[in-house]
Scaffold this motif. Structure first.
Motif, PDB file in Angstrom:
ATOM      1  N   LEU A 202      -8.341  25.971 -23.225  1.00 25.86           N
ATOM      2  CA  LEU A 202      -9.547  26.659 -24.205  1.00 25.86           C
ATOM      3  C   LEU A 202     -10.261  25.667 -24.987  1.00 25.86           C
ATOM      4  O   LEU A 202     -10.833  26.120 -25.793  1.00 25.86           O
ATOM      5  N   ARG A 203     -10.114  24.221 -25.028  1.00 21.60           N
ATOM      6  CA  ARG A 203     -10.338  23.366 -25.808  1.00 21.60           C
ATOM      7  C   ARG A 203     -12.108  23.358 -25.755  1.00 21.60           C
ATOM      8  O   ARG A 203     -12.745  23.512 -25.098  1.00 21.60           O
ATOM      9  N   THR A 204     -12.710  23.907 -27.261  1.00 26.17           N
ATOM     10  CA  THR A 204     -13.908  23.930 -27.689  1.00 26.17           C
ATOM     11  C   THR A 204     -14.470  25.207 -27.054  1.00 26.17           C
ATOM     12  O   THR A 204     -15.866  25.048 -27.072  1.00 26.17           O
ATOM     13  N   ALA A 205     -13.921  26.068 -26.377  1.00 22.89           N
ATOM     14  CA  ALA A 205     -14.529  27.230 -25.801  1.00 22.89           C
ATOM     15  C   ALA A 205     -15.202  28.117 -26.802  1.00 22.89           C
ATOM     16  O   ALA A 205     -14.594  28.114 -28.202  1.00 22.89           O
ATOM     17  N   GLU A 206     -16.190  28.686 -26.467  1.00 24.30           N
ATOM     18  CA  GLU A 206     -17.025  29.549 -27.257  1.00 24.30           C
ATOM     19  C   GLU A 206     -16.262  31.031 -27.248  1.00 24.30           C
ATOM     20  O   GLU A 206     -16.507  31.780 -26.196  1.00 24.30           O
ATOM     21  N   LEU A 207     -15.596  31.364 -28.424  1.00 24.31           N
ATOM     22  CA  LEU A 207     -14.723  32.502 -28.468  1.00 24.31           C
ATOM     23  C   LEU A 207     -15.370  33.426 -29.373  1.00 24.31           C
ATOM     24  O   LEU A 207     -14.365  34.565 -29.913  1.00 24.31           O
ATOM     25  N   ARG A 208     -16.514  33.604 -29.787  1.00 25.71           N
ATOM     26  CA  ARG A 208     -17.134  34.452 -30.691  1.00 25.71           C
ATOM     27  C   ARG A 208     -17.203  35.924 -30.380  1.00 25.71           C
ATOM     28  O   ARG A 208     -17.435  36.140 -29.039  1.00 25.71           O
ATOM     29  N   ASP A 209     -16.462  36.787 -31.185  1.00 25.72           N
ATOM     30  CA  ASP A 209     -16.236  37.980 -30.880  1.00 25.72           C
ATOM     31  C   ASP A 209     -15.411  38.326 -29.601  1.00 25.72           C
ATOM     32  O   ASP A 209     -15.515  39.573 -29.009  1.00 25.72           O
ATOM     33  N   ALA A 210     -14.638  37.405 -29.131  1.00 29.51           N
ATOM     34  CA  ALA A 210     -13.750  37.809 -27.883  1.00 29.51           C
ATOM     35  C   ALA A 210     -12.478  38.610 -28.299  1.00 29.51           C
ATOM     36  O   ALA A 210     -11.952  38.285 -29.429  1.00 29.51           O
ATOM     37  N   ASP A 211     -12.047  39.559 -27.538  1.00 32.77           N
ATOM     38  CA  ASP A 211     -11.212  40.295 -27.894  1.00 32.77           C
ATOM     39  C   ASP A 211      -9.781  39.848 -27.343  1.00 32.77           C
ATOM     40  O   ASP A 211      -9.550  39.560 -26.271  1.00 32.77           O
ATOM     41  N   LEU A 212      -8.846  39.413 -28.215  1.00 38.23           N
ATOM     42  CA  LEU A 212      -7.568  38.802 -27.906  1.00 38.23           C
ATOM     43  C   LEU A 212      -6.474  39.694 -28.123  1.00 38.23           C
ATOM     44  O   LEU A 212      -5.451  39.181 -28.226  1.00 38.23           O
ATOM     45  N   LEU A 213      -6.343  41.048 -28.405  1.00 38.35           N
ATOM     46  CA  LEU A 213      -5.388  41.826 -28.332  1.00 38.35           C
ATOM     47  C   LEU A 213      -4.509  41.763 -27.390  1.00 38.35           C
ATOM     48  O   LEU A 213      -4.494  41.912 -26.395  1.00 38.35           O
ATOM     49  N   GLY A 214      -3.085  41.321 -27.920  1.00 38.82           N
ATOM     50  CA  GLY A 214      -2.171  41.150 -27.069  1.00 38.82           C
ATOM     51  C   GLY A 214      -2.046  39.902 -25.974  1.00 38.82           C
ATOM     52  O   GLY A 214      -1.078  40.048 -25.215  1.00 38.82           O
ATOM     53  N   ALA A 215      -2.852  39.092 -26.197  1.00 45.47           N
ATOM     54  CA  ALA A 215      -3.184  38.017 -25.142  1.00 45.47           C
ATOM     55  C   ALA A 215      -1.970  37.105 -25.315  1.00 45.47           C
ATOM     56  O   ALA A 215      -1.605  36.960 -26.542  1.00 45.47           O
ATOM     57  N   ASP A 216      -1.293  36.738 -24.435  1.00 45.33           N
ATOM     58  CA  ASP A 216      -0.072  35.647 -24.598  1.00 45.33           C
ATOM     59  C   ASP A 216      -0.585  34.079 -24.706  1.00 45.33           C
ATOM     60  O   ASP A 216      -1.009  33.765 -23.656  1.00 45.33           O
TER      61      ASP A 216
END
Length: 261
Positions: A202-216
């Motif tokens: 995920l290097r330099t990925a744009e993750l603004r407001d991404a939902d990461l609930l419970g992601a491994d």
């Protein structure tokens, strides 16, 4: 009632996670240990003999674990400052710690809802859980934690939808197996709830407001990522990922010492 501390404070705990919880060498804990037996590295003052060199000594699991403040709450509030060394019912104490950790994790997320997308219904459930964290062992063990999880889960989903509304075309990766995948690029407002992101790039990925609930996120490469507005990211997820000096984190989360500076 004030919100209890929601990050670990080992100085106010009695090493409960090192005693009450079982762990295994295959999960990164050096040896196999049953619940209720003190870790071989636990000293008489409840500190860790190898705390400064856990990863180098083959205990990376300890560097990822986070109790969300449940340890000191059980130590100082539920059992009023009485150590596990003074208890004659360690299985009860272990069960209480497990319940408290779940309650505290729910509070972590509800505090984020209050900060990112306030909701009176979420505030009411938060107050209910906060009151429960101050209860005696019997009350805690009688609590219907599964029902609370369901109620909180619904509130978190509603908050997520509100926050991610500006990104109507965002992808839904809920529970997707994305292990080892290259995922650089634009993921603004995307949902990664429960997704397997083990060793994902995920290097330099744009993750603004991404939902990461419970992601491994074990060994997920988030170097250069701006995670300041990522939703429901927790300290254990951060601890398990690979970041660097350019990785930015949401309010309240700490940069792991092992990340490159």
């Amino acid at each position: 009632m004030p919100t209890p501390g929601l990050s670990s404070d080992c100085a106010r705990c009695f090493g409960l996670c090192c005693v009450l919880l079982p762990f295994s060498a295959s999960a990164g804990f050096g040896v196999d240990k049953p619940g209720g037996r003190p870790c071989l590295n636990l000293l008489e003052d409840d500190s860790c003999r190898i705390h400064a060199t856990l990863r180098e000594d083959g205990w990376p699991g300890c560097t990822v674990f986070e109790c969300f403040g449940a340890g000191q709450q059980v130590s100082q509030v539920t059992y009023a400052g009485r150590s596990w060394r003074e208890q004659d019912n360690l299985p009860e104490m272990a069960a209480v710690l497990s319940v408290m950790r779940q309650l505290h994790e729910m509070l972590v997320h509800l505090v984020e809802v209050a900060r990112r997308s306030p909701d009176p219904a979420a505030d009411a459930v938060r107050a209910e859980i906060e009151a429960l964290t101050a209860a005696d062992p019997e009350t805690l063990l009688d609590a219907d934690v599964d029902a609370l999880h369901e109620r909180v889960g619904g509130l978190l989903a509603e908050a997520s939808a509100r926050v991610r509304r500006p990104w109507p075309g965002a992808r839904d990766h809920t529970r997707a197996d994305l292990a080892g995948r290259r995922l650089t690029g634009d993921h603004r407002g995307a949902t990664f709830r429960g997704a397997l992101l083990i060793a994902a790039d995920l290097r330099t990925a744009e993750l603004r407001d991404a939902d990461l609930l419970g992601a491994d996120l074990r060994d997920a490469d988030v170097r250069g990522c701006d995670l300041t507005t990522a939703l429901f990211l927790t300290q254990p997820q951060v601890n398990a990922a690979i970041g660097d000096g350019a990785t930015t984190l949401p309010e309240g989360l700490s940069r792991p010492a092992r990340w490159q500076t």
